[in-house]
Design a protein around this motif. Structure first.
Motif, mmCIF file in Angstrom:
data_model
loop_
_atom_site.group_PDB
_atom_site.id
_atom_site.type_symbol
_atom_site.label_atom_id
_atom_site.label_comp_id
_atom_site.label_asym_id
_atom_site.label_seq_id
_atom_site.Cartn_x
_atom_site.Cartn_y
_atom_site.Cartn_z
ATOM 1 N N ALA A 87 0.807 -1.221 0.000
ATOM 2 C CA ALA A 87 0.000 0.000 0.000
ATOM 3 C C ALA A 87 0.842 1.274 0.000
ATOM 4 C CB ALA A 87 -0.933 0.005 1.213
ATOM 5 N N CYS A 88 2.165 1.151 0.179
ATOM 6 C CA CYS A 88 3.030 2.330 0.302
ATOM 7 C C CYS A 88 4.196 2.217 -0.678
ATOM 8 C CB CYS A 88 3.537 2.463 1.731
ATOM 9 S SG CYS A 88 2.228 2.498 2.974
ATOM 10 N N PRO A 89 3.954 2.368 -1.971
ATOM 11 C CA PRO A 89 4.975 2.101 -2.983
ATOM 12 C C PRO A 89 6.133 3.088 -2.993
ATOM 13 C CG PRO A 89 3.009 3.034 -3.986
ATOM 14 C CD PRO A 89 2.666 2.751 -2.567
ATOM 15 N N GLU A 90 5.990 4.249 -2.359
ATOM 16 C CA GLU A 90 7.083 5.227 -2.375
ATOM 17 C C GLU A 90 8.098 4.995 -1.268
ATOM 18 O OE1 GLU A 90 6.061 9.350 -3.176
ATOM 19 O OE2 GLU A 90 4.002 8.732 -3.589
ATOM 20 N N LEU A 91 7.815 4.085 -0.347
ATOM 21 C CA LEU A 91 8.721 3.838 0.772
ATOM 22 C C LEU A 91 10.035 3.231 0.271
ATOM 23 C CD1 LEU A 91 8.872 3.976 3.904
ATOM 24 C CD2 LEU A 91 8.118 1.592 3.916
ATOM 25 N N GLU A 92 11.161 3.776 0.745
ATOM 26 C CA GLU A 92 12.481 3.316 0.346
ATOM 27 C C GLU A 92 13.292 2.744 1.511
ATOM 28 O OE1 GLU A 92 14.459 6.685 -1.250
ATOM 29 O OE2 GLU A 92 12.895 7.138 -2.714
ATOM 30 N N LEU A 93 13.114 3.338 2.691
ATOM 31 C CA LEU A 93 13.941 2.987 3.837
ATOM 32 C C LEU A 93 13.059 2.919 5.086
ATOM 33 C CD1 LEU A 93 16.825 2.609 5.113
ATOM 34 C CD2 LEU A 93 16.815 5.084 5.495
ATOM 35 N N PHE A 94 13.246 1.835 5.855
ATOM 36 C CA PHE A 94 12.535 1.653 7.124
ATOM 37 C C PHE A 94 13.605 1.470 8.184
ATOM 38 C CE2 PHE A 94 9.919 -0.716 10.221
ATOM 39 C CZ PHE A 94 8.767 0.061 10.230
ATOM 40 N N ALA A 95 13.879 2.520 8.961
ATOM 41 C CA ALA A 95 14.963 2.521 9.942
ATOM 42 C C ALA A 95 14.395 2.218 11.322
ATOM 43 C CB ALA A 95 15.683 3.866 9.942
ATOM 44 N N VAL A 96 14.837 1.110 11.907
ATOM 45 C CA VAL A 96 14.315 0.628 13.187
ATOM 46 C C VAL A 96 15.361 0.862 14.279
ATOM 47 C CG1 VAL A 96 13.464 -1.382 14.452
ATOM 48 C CG2 VAL A 96 12.930 -1.118 12.015
ATOM 49 N N GLY A 97 14.988 1.588 15.314
ATOM 50 C CA GLY A 97 15.923 1.936 16.379
ATOM 51 C C GLY A 97 15.991 0.914 17.482
ATOM 52 N N ARG A 98 16.228 -0.359 17.142
ATOM 53 C CA ARG A 98 16.360 -1.413 18.144
ATOM 54 C C ARG A 98 17.371 -2.432 17.652
ATOM 55 N NH1 ARG A 98 10.310 -3.927 18.024
ATOM 56 N NH2 ARG A 98 11.125 -5.093 19.794
ATOM 57 N N GLY A 99 17.744 -3.353 18.533
ATOM 58 C CA GLY A 99 18.832 -4.264 18.204
ATOM 59 C C GLY A 99 18.528 -5.260 17.119
ATOM 60 N N GLY A 100 17.242 -5.566 16.891
ATOM 61 C CA GLY A 100 16.835 -6.467 15.827
ATOM 62 C C GLY A 100 15.478 -6.050 15.300
ATOM 63 N N PRO A 101 15.287 -5.963 13.995
ATOM 64 C CA PRO A 101 14.029 -5.461 13.424
ATOM 65 C C PRO A 101 12.959 -6.543 13.325
ATOM 66 C CG PRO A 101 15.574 -5.864 11.662
ATOM 67 C CD PRO A 101 16.298 -6.204 12.952
ATOM 68 N N VAL A 102 12.575 -7.131 14.474
ATOM 69 C CA VAL A 102 11.568 -8.191 14.452
ATOM 70 C C VAL A 102 10.194 -7.665 14.064
ATOM 71 C CG1 VAL A 102 12.782 -9.603 16.143
ATOM 72 C CG2 VAL A 102 11.120 -7.909 16.933
ATOM 73 N N ASN A 103 10.023 -6.362 14.101
ATOM 74 C CA ASN A 103 8.752 -5.745 13.718
ATOM 75 C C ASN A 103 8.668 -5.464 12.221
ATOM 76 O OD1 ASN A 103 10.878 -3.980 14.619
ATOM 77 N ND2 ASN A 103 9.509 -2.245 14.352
ATOM 78 N N ALA A 104 9.631 -5.951 11.456
ATOM 79 C CA ALA A 104 9.631 -5.732 10.006
ATOM 80 C C ALA A 104 9.697 -7.064 9.268
ATOM 81 C CB ALA A 104 10.820 -4.851 9.598
ATOM 82 N N ASN A 105 8.898 -7.197 8.221
ATOM 83 C CA ASN A 105 8.925 -8.375 7.362
ATOM 84 C C ASN A 105 10.050 -8.163 6.352
ATOM 85 O OD1 ASN A 105 8.512 -10.254 5.284
ATOM 86 N ND2 ASN A 105 6.302 -10.307 5.606
ATOM 87 N N LEU A 106 11.210 -8.760 6.635
ATOM 88 C CA LEU A 106 12.391 -8.516 5.807
ATOM 89 C C LEU A 106 12.237 -9.107 4.410
ATOM 90 C CD1 LEU A 106 15.285 -9.127 8.361
ATOM 91 C CD2 LEU A 106 14.228 -6.957 7.693
ATOM 92 N N GLU A 107 11.624 -10.269 4.310
ATOM 93 C CA GLU A 107 11.448 -10.887 2.998
ATOM 94 C C GLU A 107 10.584 -10.010 2.096
ATOM 95 O OE1 GLU A 107 9.666 -15.009 0.983
ATOM 96 O OE2 GLU A 107 9.737 -14.774 3.158
ATOM 97 N N ALA A 108 9.461 -9.540 2.634
ATOM 98 C CA ALA A 108 8.578 -8.687 1.836
ATOM 99 C C ALA A 108 9.241 -7.353 1.525
ATOM 100 C CB ALA A 108 7.254 -8.471 2.567
ATOM 101 N N ALA A 109 10.002 -6.805 2.492
ATOM 102 C CA ALA A 109 10.690 -5.541 2.250
ATOM 103 C C ALA A 109 11.682 -5.678 1.107
ATOM 104 C CB ALA A 109 11.400 -5.082 3.519
#
Length: 351
Positions: A87-109
């Motif tokens: 739904a957000c095709p313009e997104l380029e970078l998702f910066a997560v301020g924690r030791g591991g980005p478990v809140n991000a779907n890395l495969e889909a990203a």
């Protein structure tokens, strides 16, 4: 050129901290930053699963609305799901301020060409200091004696030999894991005069001068204090159980500020009940929040804090700064320092 960025903060890494760090790091760059703000409810409201990601705060609907036209999102707890990426095709970078980005779907990203970064070590000092604070509290029964004194009970009988704890000076402390947190703990303990042993199968030779890297069996046999600092994996889940605890010297202490899944907590309670362990101290648990009526809550000799080891003002500022630095690198076209899905960069992702 205007770059739209979303600062999705919470009650710890505040939105204002993220926005201020972005402006400070941006400096005199030619781009104009348009920083939108979203305030997430963690930790006033516990994090949880959001669609297919974990330990997240906020909803897909909230983020989809806030990310329209946004190229970069900086956050600690916001989710990044497949539905959001679609739904957000313009997104380029998702910066997560924690030791591991478990809140991000890395495969889909990666599939959508979005780079995900994280912030290793941002809470290492806070967690190391908290570990030692819990260790000292357990060794010297500080919470228990304070609690009784606050109720008006003077327990001079705690001075009996069998009731008193150990000094750190001259005591052997075994650390399972020697990463950013473990080596800080070792340095602090060295100041107390403790002998520090390490078990870390990923530790390269000669990278820990003055600290012996030994087998787990040797570490357990020699350590009066065991402190866990490993990242939880499928291979080490439950690595410290009844057999490992039994191998430790009588009257030992166990500390866990890493992940609850590393340790069998029932085995710890058994060892405390029969007197094999002197005390235990925990900041992490197999289920969080700890359920009412849990055995840990009624087992003598346990010191607990509610997953707060990494909570310091410096941690919040460092998380914001690391996210802002990655944002600046991205806008300058430089390599990212802490990319969790580096395959995206080879595919021309992270635009």
């Amino acid at each position: 050129m205007t770059v739209r960025i979303l600062a999705a903060g919470d009650h710890f890494v505040r939105t204002g901290l993220l926005a201020d760090a972005l402006r400070a790091e941006h400096g005199g760059a030619p781009e104009t930053l348009e920083i939108g703000e979203l305030h997430l409810p963690w930790p006033v409201e516990p994090f949880g699963d959001v669609a297919e990601v974990h330990e997240a705060s906020g909803t897909e609907e909230q983020l989809i609305e806030a990310l329209q036209g946004v190229r970069i999102c900086v956050t600690q707890m916001a989710p990044l799901t497949r539905r959001m990426l679609e739904a957000c095709p313009e997104l380029e970078l998702f910066a997560v301020g924690r030791g591991g980005p478990v809140n991000a779907n890395l495969e889909a990203a990666t599939e959508h060409g979005v780079a995900v970064t994280f912030a290793p070590g941002r809470n290492a000092t806070a967690t190391a200091e908290h570990t030692v604070a819990l260790l000292l509290s357990a060794l010297r029964r500080i919470p228990h004696t304070h609690g009784e004194l606050a109720r008006g009970v003077w327990r001079g009988d705690y001075y009996r030999y069998e009731e008193v704890g150990m000094e750190l000076a001259g005591t052997t402390v075994g650390l399972v894991g020697y990463g950013a947190i473990g080596h800080r703990v070792a340095r602090i303990l060295g100041g107390f005069g403790a002998e520090v042993l390490v078990h870390d199968p990923y530790l390269a030779p000669d990278t820990a001068p003055g600290v012996a890297n030994v087998s787990l069996d040797e570490l357990l046999a020699r350590s009066r204090v065991l402190s866990l600092h490993a990242r939880l994996t499928a291979e080490n889940h439950g690595m410290i159980g009844a057999e490992e605890i039994a191998a430790m010297p009588p009257g030992s202490v166990i500390v866990n500020c890493a992940r609850g899944g590393l340790l069998d907590y029932d085995a710890v309670c058994d060892a405390l009940d029969r007197g094999h362990l002197f005390a235990a101290a925990f900041d992490v648990f197999p289920e969080e929040p700890v359920p009412a009526g849990a055995r840990l809550l009624r087992t003598p000799g346990v010191v607990m804090t509610p997953h707060l080891a990494g909570a310091s003002k410096q941690t919040a500022h460092q998380a914001a700064r690391i996210c802002a630095e990655e944002t600046a690198r991205h806008l300058r076209g430089e390599p990212l320092a802490h990319c969790a899905n580096p395959a995206v960069l080879g595919r021309g992702g992270g635009r």
